[in-house]
Design an enzyme around this catalytic site. Structure first.
Site, PDB file in Angstrom:
ATOM      1  NE  ARG A 141      -3.873  -2.341   2.222  1.00  0.00           N
ATOM      2  CZ  ARG A 141      -3.857  -3.666   1.995  1.00  0.00           C
ATOM      3  NH1 ARG A 141      -2.705  -4.299   1.843  1.00  0.00           N
ATOM      4  NH2 ARG A 141      -4.986  -4.344   1.922  1.00  0.00           N
TER       5      ARG A 141
ATOM      6  NE  ARG B 193       1.218 -15.472   4.701  1.00  0.00           N
ATOM      7  CZ  ARG B 193       2.090 -14.527   5.053  1.00  0.00           C
ATOM      8  NH1 ARG B 193       3.074 -14.794   5.909  1.00  0.00           N
ATOM      9  NH2 ARG B 193       2.002 -13.306   4.561  1.00  0.00           N
TER      10      ARG B 193
ATOM     11  NE  ARG C   3      -4.911 -16.468  -4.445  1.00  0.00           N
ATOM     12  CZ  ARG C   3      -4.310 -15.654  -3.588  1.00  0.00           C
ATOM     13  NH1 ARG C   3      -3.044 -15.308  -3.778  1.00  0.00           N
ATOM     14  NH2 ARG C   3      -4.961 -15.191  -2.548  1.00  0.00           N
TER      15      ARG C   3
ATOM     16  N   GLY D 198      -1.611 -11.666  -4.943  1.00  0.00           N
ATOM     17  CA  GLY D 198      -3.038 -11.345  -4.970  1.00  0.00           C
ATOM     18  C   GLY D 198      -3.286  -9.898  -4.581  1.00  0.00           C
TER      19      GLY D 198
ATOM     20  CG  ASP E 220      -2.292 -14.112   5.314  1.00  0.00           C
ATOM     21  OD1 ASP E 220      -3.105 -14.706   4.573  1.00  0.00           O
ATOM     22  OD2 ASP E 220      -1.956 -12.931   5.153  1.00  0.00           O
TER      23      ASP E 220
ATOM     24  CD  GLN F  52      -5.579 -10.046  -1.515  1.00  0.00           C
ATOM     25  OE1 GLN F  52      -6.153 -10.742  -2.341  1.00  0.00           O
ATOM     26  NE2 GLN F  52      -4.369 -10.325  -1.065  1.00  0.00           N
TER      27      GLN F  52
HETATM   28  C1  S3P Z   1      -4.144  -9.111   2.221  1.00  0.00           C
HETATM   29  C2  S3P Z   1      -5.384  -9.619   2.515  1.00  0.00           C
HETATM   30  C3  S3P Z   1      -5.637 -11.047   2.772  1.00  0.00           C
HETATM   31  C4  S3P Z   1      -4.360 -11.799   3.079  1.00  0.00           C
HETATM   32  C5  S3P Z   1      -3.248 -11.446   2.142  1.00  0.00           C
HETATM   33  C6  S3P Z   1      -2.950  -9.962   2.189  1.00  0.00           C
HETATM   34  C7  S3P Z   1      -3.992  -7.672   1.958  1.00  0.00           C
HETATM   35  O1  S3P Z   1      -6.227 -11.626   1.621  1.00  0.00           O
HETATM   36  O2  S3P Z   1      -4.593 -13.184   3.041  1.00  0.00           O
HETATM   37  O3  S3P Z   1      -2.078 -12.154   2.474  1.00  0.00           O
HETATM   38  O4  S3P Z   1      -2.859  -7.160   1.945  1.00  0.00           O
HETATM   39  O5  S3P Z   1      -5.015  -7.000   1.766  1.00  0.00           O
HETATM   40  P1  S3P Z   1      -7.814 -11.631   1.398  1.00  0.00           P
HETATM   41  O6  S3P Z   1      -8.256 -10.235   1.193  1.00  0.00           O
HETATM   42  O7  S3P Z   1      -8.026 -12.457   0.152  1.00  0.00           O
HETATM   43  O8  S3P Z   1      -8.400 -12.281   2.615  1.00  0.00           O
END
Ligand code: S3P
Length: 434
Positions: free
Chosen positions: A29, A397, A125, A97, A323, A174
């Site tokens: 971010r 992980r 995904r 992701g 996580d 996310q």
């Molecule tokens: C994250 C949100 C989580 C987490 C990922 C990082 C983020 O995912 O598992 O490692 O930085 O916003 P999800 O939003 O899919 O739960």
């Protein structure tokens, strides 16, 4: 690239101090949001790992300047909230992701075309969870097949996006962040309601850039940003990642005669589910020197070996430890009694299907220790553990959790260990030092 990593049983307790590397979520971010400003932002304690570097490459391709002073310190300068420029190539989100989903929200309102690709894991995904709400705002995004997988194309519409109220079926930072970022450019306010509050780093950091946000319960509303109202701070210091500290919290609890000091760990309440669960299991963890750094709560944590007992937890706490399930499963294996995890279906769509990965690999190391359920796991503590070869499934992980398991038991040979580079490149050298 090493194909296998041999982890030996610890010969003595793990003792000493560990400087926990920068938070992955906050590092992503910091670069994205700084790249939307028009003044230089000095970012410290940035996580120099593959995932965050994917974000750096994408922001550079969109015209932001990112200059590294050293591995963990950089200066990011954007061209303003409306200053992103059309990328000349396909944007590669790698394994990340967070890069892909947040950037979809940021790019949906832009007046240019962008195309995303990623690695094999990210390509599997689900992206519909972001594509759907962004489409409801008026965005035009096209993915592959009915799951809207990568590659994805974002097409400019020539119109402002519409502010919406989105009831998200999943608690996902996310998804929430993608919608909030699109909302910065919308014609009216945008609200996201989640079943449970997910990590709020986007909200915390955007507020520091002058963005107006309001939270009520599990809903958060973002207001469109007027010209000139988006103001980048001069610096951002990224706190240490509690998700990385988690491996040492568990190792320090289960390896006999351990005593660790984990320095500079972010303790944002939307991330501290691991502390609640380990404490309930009987872990000896203390928080010291609590302070605020870059708008986030930080502390030094200590952990000492403790006898653990099994616990049950479910959907409600899941977003606060999403996580950490693989490493909590390791703790459960060393605890007295059963641990029952429910409401964890989201783990099936992480870097790998983590419920299946944990269950399969635990069966190799501790036959009879685990039952896989549709949305969770049952772990029978104190099951006899043997030395074995186990796969990380190319998931960082999983690799780190297996390493802790092996060190606390009779050793382990880990397949695809280099996956740790995604979030913690110095992990193996750190545990070798201990
Ligand atoms: C994250 C949100 C989580 C987490 C990922 C990082 C983020 O995912 O598992 O490692 O930085 O916003 P999800 O939003 O899919 O739960």
């Amino acid at each position: 690239m090493a194909e296998m990593k041999m982890i030996e049983a610890a010969q003595h307790g793990w003792r000493g101090a560990v400087d926990i590397p920068g938070d992955k979520s906050i590092s992503h971010r910091s670069v994205m949001f700084a790249g939307l400003g028009d003044t230089p932002v000095h970012i410290r304690n940035f996580l120099h790992a593959a995932d965050c570097l994917s974000t750096v490459h994408v922001m550079r391709a969109l015209g932001s300047t990112v200059e590294f002073l050293n591995e963990n310190e950089l200066i990011v300068t954007g061209k303003g909230l409306h200053g992103l420029t059309e990328p000349m190539t396909v944007l590669d989100a790698g394994n990340s992701g967070t890069t892909l989903r947040l950037m979809m929200g940021l790019l949906a309102p832009q007046p240019f075309l962008s195309v995303f690709c990623g690695d094999a894991s990210l390509t599997r995904r689900p992206m519909g969870r972001v594509l759907l709400p962004l489409s409801a705002m008026g965005a035009r995004i096209y993915g592959r097949n009915t799951n809207n997988n990568l590659p994805l194309t974002i097409v400019p519409t020539g119109e402002k996006l519409r502010g919406i109220h989105y009831e998200s079926p999943v608690a996902s930072a996310q998804v929430k962040s993608a919608i909030l970022l699109a909302g910065l450019y919308a014609d009216a306010s945008t609200t996201v309601t989640e079943p449970y509050v997910s990590r709020d780093h986007t909200e915390q950091m955007l507020a520091g850039f002058g963005v107006r946000l309001e939270r009520t319960g599990t809903s958060v509303t973002v207001f469109p940003v007027e010209d000139g109202a988006y103001r980048a701070p001069e610096e951002i210091t990224v706190p240490g990642d509690i998700s990385s500290a988690a491996y040492f919290l568990v190792a320090g609890s289960i390896i006999e005669d351990s005593s660790l000091l984990l320095r500079n760990v972010g303790i944002n309440p939307t991330r501290t589910g691991i502390l609640d669960v380990l404490t309930e299991m009987g872990a000896y963890i203390t928080l010291q020197n609590e302070r605020t750094s870059g708008g986030e709560r930080v502390a030094d944590l200590t952990v000492e070996t403790a006898p653990l007992r099994g616990v049950s937890f479910g959907a409600e706490i899941m977003p606060r430890l999403i996580d950490e399930i693989p490493i909590i499963a390791v703790a459960a294996l060393f605890a007295e009694g059963d641990t029952v995890i429910t409401g964890a279906g989201e783990l099936r769509v992480k870097e790998t299907d983590r419920l299946h990965a944990i269950a399969t690999e635990f069966q190799k190391l501790a036959p009879g220790s685990i039952e896989e359920r549709e949305d969770g796991l049952i772990i029978h503590g104190k099951t006899e553990i043997q030395r074995a070869q186990a796969s990380s499934y190319g998931d960082h992980r999983m690799a780190m959790s297996l390493a802790v398991l092996g060190a606390a038991a009779k050793g382990v040979i880990i397949e695809e260990p280099d996956s740790v580079n995604i979030s913690y490149p110095t992990f193996f050298s750190e545990i070798e030092r201990l």
